[in-house]
Structure formats: C-alpha cells, structure tokens
Scaffold this motif. Structure first.
Motif, PDB file in Angstrom:
ATOM      1  N   LEU A  50      27.454 -31.499  34.602  1.00 52.54           N
ATOM      2  CA  LEU A  50      27.296 -30.390  33.610  1.00 52.54           C
ATOM      3  C   LEU A  50      27.818 -30.832  32.171  1.00 52.54           C
ATOM      4  CD1 LEU A  50      29.196 -27.283  34.732  1.00 52.54           C
ATOM      5  CD2 LEU A  50      26.878 -27.564  34.855  1.00 52.54           C
ATOM      6  N   LEU A  55      22.303 -29.493  27.960  1.00 52.48           N
ATOM      7  CA  LEU A  55      22.794 -27.948  28.644  1.00 52.48           C
ATOM      8  C   LEU A  55      23.198 -27.066  27.690  1.00 52.48           C
ATOM      9  CD1 LEU A  55      24.156 -28.587  32.287  1.00 52.48           C
ATOM     10  CD2 LEU A  55      21.796 -27.614  31.603  1.00 52.48           C
ATOM     11  N   THR A 279      26.889 -17.245  30.120  1.00 51.89           N
ATOM     12  CA  THR A 279      26.691 -18.732  30.223  1.00 51.89           C
ATOM     13  C   THR A 279      27.405 -19.100  31.518  1.00 51.89           C
ATOM     14  OG1 THR A 279      26.625 -18.588  27.935  1.00 51.89           O
ATOM     15  CG2 THR A 279      27.433 -20.649  28.955  1.00 51.89           C
ATOM     16  N   GLY A 280      28.371 -18.491  31.650  1.00 54.21           N
ATOM     17  CA  GLY A 280      29.408 -18.947  32.899  1.00 54.21           C
ATOM     18  C   GLY A 280      28.585 -18.592  34.227  1.00 54.21           C
ATOM     19  N   VAL A 281      28.214 -17.645  34.185  1.00 53.29           N
ATOM     20  CA  VAL A 281      27.268 -17.116  35.460  1.00 53.29           C
ATOM     21  C   VAL A 281      26.198 -18.161  35.581  1.00 53.29           C
ATOM     22  CG1 VAL A 281      25.546 -15.336  36.536  1.00 53.29           C
ATOM     23  CG2 VAL A 281      27.721 -14.567  35.144  1.00 53.29           C
ATOM     24  N   MET A 283      26.223 -21.331  34.395  1.00 54.86           N
ATOM     25  CA  MET A 283      26.805 -22.851  34.629  1.00 54.86           C
ATOM     26  C   MET A 283      27.506 -23.027  36.034  1.00 54.86           C
ATOM     27  SD  MET A 283      25.696 -24.419  32.328  1.00 54.86           S
ATOM     28  CE  MET A 283      24.764 -24.087  30.548  1.00 54.86           C
ATOM     29  N   VAL A 284      28.152 -21.977  36.473  1.00 59.44           N
ATOM     30  CA  VAL A 284      28.663 -22.120  37.744  1.00 59.44           C
ATOM     31  C   VAL A 284      27.570 -22.415  38.903  1.00 59.44           C
ATOM     32  CG1 VAL A 284      29.202 -19.794  38.368  1.00 59.44           C
ATOM     33  CG2 VAL A 284      30.890 -21.579  39.099  1.00 59.44           C
ATOM     34  N   MET A 285      26.533 -21.541  38.384  1.00 63.91           N
ATOM     35  CA  MET A 285      25.358 -21.827  39.474  1.00 63.91           C
ATOM     36  C   MET A 285      24.620 -23.052  39.472  1.00 63.91           C
ATOM     37  SD  MET A 285      23.011 -18.803  39.833  1.00 63.91           S
ATOM     38  CE  MET A 285      22.097 -18.514  38.408  1.00 63.91           C
ATOM     39  N   PHE A 287      26.342 -25.888  38.512  1.00 65.37           N
ATOM     40  CA  PHE A 287      27.399 -26.747  39.097  1.00 65.37           C
ATOM     41  C   PHE A 287      27.332 -26.651  40.533  1.00 65.37           C
ATOM     42  CE2 PHE A 287      31.794 -27.187  40.812  1.00 65.37           C
ATOM     43  CZ  PHE A 287      32.209 -28.458  40.174  1.00 65.37           C
TER      44      PHE A 287
ATOM     45  N   PHE B  49      33.296 -26.562  28.569  1.00 66.89           N
ATOM     46  CA  PHE B  49      33.778 -26.321  29.891  1.00 66.89           C
ATOM     47  C   PHE B  49      34.542 -25.342  29.858  1.00 66.89           C
ATOM     48  CE2 PHE B  49      31.841 -30.131  30.758  1.00 66.89           C
ATOM     49  CZ  PHE B  49      31.805 -30.221  32.183  1.00 66.89           C
ATOM     50  N   ILE B  51      34.231 -22.338  28.145  1.00 66.62           N
ATOM     51  CA  ILE B  51      32.968 -21.267  28.083  1.00 66.62           C
ATOM     52  C   ILE B  51      32.504 -21.215  29.453  1.00 66.62           C
ATOM     53  CG2 ILE B  51      30.919 -20.413  27.276  1.00 66.62           C
ATOM     54  CD1 ILE B  51      31.323 -21.415  24.716  1.00 66.62           C
ATOM     55  N   TYR B  52      32.023 -22.560  30.069  1.00 69.28           N
ATOM     56  CA  TYR B  52      31.593 -22.319  31.348  1.00 69.28           C
ATOM     57  C   TYR B  52      32.263 -21.711  32.401  1.00 69.28           C
ATOM     58  CZ  TYR B  52      28.427 -26.028  29.343  1.00 69.28           C
ATOM     59  OH  TYR B  52      27.133 -26.626  28.853  1.00 69.28           O
ATOM     60  N   PHE B  53      33.612 -22.132  32.498  1.00 68.24           N
ATOM     61  CA  PHE B  53      34.350 -21.648  33.701  1.00 68.24           C
ATOM     62  C   PHE B  53      35.318 -20.447  33.260  1.00 68.24           C
ATOM     63  CE2 PHE B  53      32.788 -25.598  35.118  1.00 68.24           C
ATOM     64  CZ  PHE B  53      32.787 -25.349  36.311  1.00 68.24           C
ATOM     65  N   GLY B  55      33.974 -18.140  31.373  1.00 72.89           N
ATOM     66  CA  GLY B  55      32.912 -17.333  31.435  1.00 72.89           C
ATOM     67  C   GLY B  55      32.361 -16.918  33.135  1.00 72.89           C
ATOM     68  N   ALA B  56      32.490 -17.983  33.919  1.00 75.59           N
ATOM     69  CA  ALA B  56      32.259 -17.737  35.307  1.00 75.59           C
ATOM     70  C   ALA B  56      33.426 -16.674  35.920  1.00 75.59           C
ATOM     71  CB  ALA B  56      32.266 -19.065  36.172  1.00 75.59           C
ATOM     72  N   ALA B  59      32.826 -13.183  35.012  1.00 78.93           N
ATOM     73  CA  ALA B  59      31.871 -12.599  35.699  1.00 78.93           C
ATOM     74  C   ALA B  59      32.248 -12.479  37.311  1.00 78.93           C
ATOM     75  CB  ALA B  59      30.777 -13.709  36.052  1.00 78.93           C
ATOM     76  N   HIS B  65      28.051 -11.958  39.118  1.00 77.35           N
ATOM     77  CA  HIS B  65      27.386 -12.819  39.331  1.00 77.35           C
ATOM     78  C   HIS B  65      26.319 -12.492  39.981  1.00 77.35           C
ATOM     79  CE1 HIS B  65      30.061 -16.399  38.411  1.00 77.35           C
ATOM     80  NE2 HIS B  65      31.197 -15.630  38.966  1.00 77.35           N
TER      81      HIS B  65
END
Lengths: 432, 159
Positions: A50, A55, A279-281, A283-285, A287, B49, B51-53, B55-56, B59, B65
């Motif tokens: 990541l 990305l 983005t989180g949705v 990126m965690v996918m 990951f 990171f 934002i990524y986590f 954000g997740a 969600a 998701h």
C-alpha cells in the motif's frame, strides 16, 4: 485440496454477502492456518504494497471527481455537448454518450458519471420520447466509459498490481472505449428510428449556434480544461499520474467555490470525507487482496491455472475465450475493483505465458469488467442505474441486454482478438 | 460513538487536504521554482495511511463496504435474511479480531525493532499503528453490528 476449500470459502462467503475485503481476509486466514504459514510476514507485506505513491492517485481522482460533481461540472458538460449533437436526430442519446466520455476523462469512475449525469440527462431524454428503461440503460452503459477513458482508477490498479506502465494501461482502453461509444450511439440511432419520437427541439436549440457556443463554451471551459490539465500534464511528462490527480483536485476547489459557485464549506467538507471513506473501502480491499494474492503466489496458483488451461487446449484463440469467460464470471460476481485485484495477479502470469502482451490484457480486463458491472446477479451499476432512473430492473434489463450483445460483446471480441487496436495508441505515444 | 466518528472524519478531512496541497506543491516547486521538496512521500505517509484506514473504519460504521449480496436478493423470508445478516456480521467481527491480533503483534515488534524512514527519520511504527487503529475501530463497529443484528433476530423470531 486446501486451495479448493479456499476457493469454496471465497465463493460461499461472497454469495452470502460478506463484505469483499473480509471475504479475502477470511480466505487468507483459512489458508494461513491450514497450510501452516507464519502470519508475521503478511501485515508488513500488505503495508509495503500500500505504501506506493502510484496508488495515491486513486483517492485523489476520487476527490477531484467528487468536487467536480458537487461543483456543477456535469450540467455544463451536457449543455456544451448538446450544442454539437442536440440538433441531430436522436442527438440527445449521442449527447449522453459523449458527455459520459468527457466526464469519464475527469472522474475516472463509472458510478460518479452515472450519479452526476443521470439526474440531468434522464428528464431530457424522456422529454424527447425515450422510454424510461431505454434512457436509464443508455446512461448506465455510457457511464461505464469512465472506466475505459483515461484517467481510469481501474487501470491504475491493474498497472500497480501487474507491475505495468500506468500510462500504457491508460492508453490501452482508449480505442475500445471509443468503439463502445460509437456502437452505443448506433444502437441509440436504430432505437430512435424504430420508435415514434416527439422530436421536440427546445427553445435553446433554436438560438444560433454561435451565441450558444459562446455562452455554453465559456461556462463549460473551466470544467473542460480539467482533462486537458490532467492528461496534458501526464502525457506531456510534466506530472506523474498521482501529481496530476492532486493538481486536478486542487484545481477543482476554486472552480467549484468561485467560478461555478456550487461548492460551499459544508459540501466541500462532506465531499472530502465521503471521498476518504470511498478510498478506505477500496484500500482495505487492496490490502486484503494483497495478503491473499501473496499466499496464492506462494502456492503457485497462476502456474497451476496455466497448466490446467493448457491441459484443455493449446489453441490461443480458445484459451483467450476461456480467460474472457472466467473474467466475465468474476465480473458478474464482484465489483470492478475487487475483480481486477483478484484477476490480475492470478491471470497476468498465465496470459504472459500464453504470449499475450500485458498491455493488451489491460484492455481485455477493462472491457470485461465493464461488462461485469452490467451483468446480473451482482451488476452494481445496473442497480445504481435503476435507483438513479427511479425505474425497475425489469424495465432496464431488456435494453441493457441489447447493449451488452450489440455494443459490449463486439467491443470485447475486437479488443481480445485484434491486439493491434489496443496497442496502437500505447505504441504511438510511448513507443515500444 | 458519535464523538469518535467526528474525530475520524476530521482526521480524514485534514489528511486529504494535506495530501492535495503537498503533492500540488511538489509540482509547483519542481516546475516553477526548479526545487525539489525533500522526501515528500515520507511526509505524506502518515496522512495517506490515516485516510486509508480511517476511511475503512468509517465504511465499517456505515456498513458501506462493498458486498455481493446475491443471496439477499433471492431470499424472501425476513427471518432467514436476518439470520444470514447476523452470520455475516459475526464472520466480519471475528476476521477483524484476527487481523487486529496480527497487526498488534507486528506493531509491537516494529516498536522494538522497526526502522525509520530514510529521509525524515520518521519511526515506522507510527504509520504501522494507523493500520492497527483502523482494525481496532473496525472491530468496535463490527461488534456493534453483531449486537444490533442479534437483537434484530430476537425481535423477528418473537423472543
């Protein structure tokens, strides 16, 4: 045996509605436990994958698309395109397709194009006599051009997962995108000829083209400059795709606030937060898929799959057909992002072994997954289209199927079996 | 819970702004001032990171998701639907717990042995900890979903 069980777990959990990232993680956990791997290498591996500046282009394009959407760009693009095609018979259908092409060059996302263009174009199409089902199906199909016209988030992902050039991957889907756009326009024309239309020209259309061009052109210029800034910056060698995405997002802020005046503090905050959540949705996918694909590669799944396919036939034509069917089925079950993450690491080594150019494969995957977005049972864009168009799936499915058969399928076949079409632009612009 | 979410959203907002401005400045410095911003990617590592986590995790709270929901489209019985939904939320919660354990082990290890970034010497356990924070929050929110869905099943079967 463990791999077969893992595949079964993946399919069952997916069908039962477990969120896709957790489907990948459950399968990974099963494989780690059953194959006796030490999990300590997985998290740093996922993190290192990541931690890649390429990305970062994805969230930035999502933010830029969101800001342009809320900032009122979509309506201006439609008005501008209507100047050129509005007077042609069935012209509004062409306006729909062309506007989606332009919006795709800004947002890089089919869903963004659909939600932005749908509410503007649907009432206009219906006023022209288009049935609700056909109009919704046309906008839904055309919105997926956002996936094929660069910059495309899907192609960034493909390039990143497959270790390919982002620019070449972007260019690979341009000609298939234009073929698809042309075929959709032809279907629209035939539909229009077969149906009795009111053909009401709006008062606006009777205004001389010069003054309309001035009025709409000036209004649309800030929005239309965006793809020029983004694509010109990237292909002119001034910016990387990530930097271009950041500049696009930054550019969209004053355009939305002070030029179009449709953005305010609240919508700006909401847009950034919503974009970060999206983005989180994604990126965690990514990951979780990276963890799973690491195990797949350690277990040599691509090698096993190559051997399996070659045991059936060695004919490249048939092998490509089987690969297309495989991607299409995956696309029918998953959304485009999950599917590209699953298909690329598994299938790219397979097709390279078969002698297919990886950039050619980028276009095959792009067109296939675009089709998958419209193909039940999952068909996320078809469902979104029915929500945007406030109509039932039953009404859209007929025209959508028509477009799948006569626009998407020919595009897919041309993309698959005529690599010259796909590779022409990458070779022309980037050399060999 | 609402306060936690507000903090998360503020972090996501400011991280997004930092990244947009940071990368745009890089282009400006390079092409206008002919200067390079030193190791900009390292400076943006933590907001990226986050934002990524975050954000997740948001969600997970919103239950947004991506999922296929194929069975849900074909099952008519509300009771069966709520049981499926409960099983899905339990699976999600258990997965989050396993990932939180694995990530905690990694962050603890990197706290003792982990390196620093080459340019700005930022300890790497800090960006690693954002992944952990994301999974912890996902655990919390998925647990809330499990509890909500247990209550929903009980209501539907009339207990």
């Amino acid at each position: 045996m463990e791999l077969m069980i893992a595949l079964l777990i993946l399919i069952i959990t997916l069908i039962f509605g477990v969120p896709v990232p957790f489907v990948f993680l459950i399968t990974t956990i099963f494989l780690v436990v059953s194959l006796g791997y030490d999990p300590s290498f997985l998290i740093p591996y996922g993190f290192s994958k990541l931690d890649n500046i390429v990305l970062l282009a994805i969230p930035l394009f999502i933010i830029a698309g969101g800001l342009m959407d809320k900032g009122g760009i979509a309506r201006r693009i439609v008005d501008f395109t209507e100047i050129f095609f509005g007077k042609v018979k069935g012209g509004l259908g062409i306006v729909t397709v062309v506007a989606c092409v332009i919006f795709g060059a800004i947002s890089g996302s089919g869903a963004a194009a659909l939600t932005s263009m749908g509410p503007i174009l649907l009432p206009r199409l219906q006023k022209k006599g288009y049935s609700k089902g056909f109009a919704t199906a046309l906008i839904t199909n055309a919105s997926i051009l956002g996936l094929l016209i660069p910059p495309s988030a899907l192609m960034i992902l493909y390039a990143w997962v497959g270790n390919q050039s982002v620019l070449a991957s972007f260019l690979s889907t341009v000609i298939p995108g234009l073929i698809l756009a042309t075929l959709l326009c032809i279907i629209n024309y035939i539909y229009m000829r077969r149906n009795d239309f009111k053909d009401e020209s709006s008062n606006e259309i009777s205004v001389p083209i010069g003054s309309r061009l001035r009025k709409s052109g000036i209004s649309a210029t800030p929005g239309l400059l965006m793809p020029i800034v983004v694509l010109g910056g990237i292909y002119g060698g001034i910016m990387t795709p990530t930097e271009a995405a950041a500049v696009a997002a930054l550019y969209a802020i004053p355009v939305g606030f002070w030029i179009y005046k449709e953005l305010n503090k609240k919508t700006f905050y909401t847009t950034l937060v919503e974009s970060a959540t999206t983005t989180g949705v994604i990126m965690v996918m990514i990951f979780s898929m990276m963890l799973l694909s690491r195990i797949f590669i350690m277990e040599d799944v691509p090698g096993l799959l190559t051997n399996f396919l070659l045991s059936i036939t060695e004919n490249t034509f048939l092998l490509l057909l089987m690969i297309n069917i495989f991607i299409l089925i995956i696309g029918m079950l998953m959304d485009d992002v999950s599917a590209v993450l699953l298909c690329t690491p598994i299938l790219l080594p397979v097709v390279i072994n078969l002698g297919v150019d990886p950039i050619h494969f980028a276009a095959i995957i792009g067109v296939n997954l675009g089709m998958g977005l419209l193909t039940p049972p999952t068909a996320p864009l078809l469902y979104l289209g029915s929500r945007v168009g406030k109509t039932s799936i039953k009404d859209i499915i007929g025209p959508a199927l028509l477009m799948l058969l006569f626009a998407w399928l020919p595009t897919l076949l041309l993309t698959t079996y005529f690599p010259e079409l796909v590779l022409f632009l990458p070779k022309l612009i980037l050399g060999n | 819970m609402k306060f936690l979410l507000k903090v998360q959203k503020s972090i996501m907002f400011f991280s997004s702004l930092l990244i947009i401005i940071g990368l745009s400045l890089t282009v400006f410095f390079r092409y206008v001032l002919k200067l390079d911003i030193f190791a900009i990617d390292e400076l943006l590592l933590i907001p990226t990171f986050l934002i990524y986590f975050m954000g997740a995790a948001t969600a997970s709270y919103e239950n947004s998701h991506i999922s296929a929901d194929i069975v849900d489209s074909y099952v008519k019985s509300k009771i069966v639907k709520s049981w499926i939904s409960l099983i899905v939320s339990i699976l999600t919660f258990v997965t989050c717990v396993v990932m939180t354990i694995w990530t905690t082990e990694f962050v603890l290890w990197s706290f003792d042995n982990g390196g620093k970034t080459l340019g700005w010497q930022i300890p790497l356990f800090i960006p690693y900890a954002t992944v952990l924070l994301g999974f912890v929050l996902m655990c919390v929110y998925s647990l809330v979903h499990v509890i909500t869905k247990i209550l929903s099943v009980f209501r539907k079967v009339g207990v």
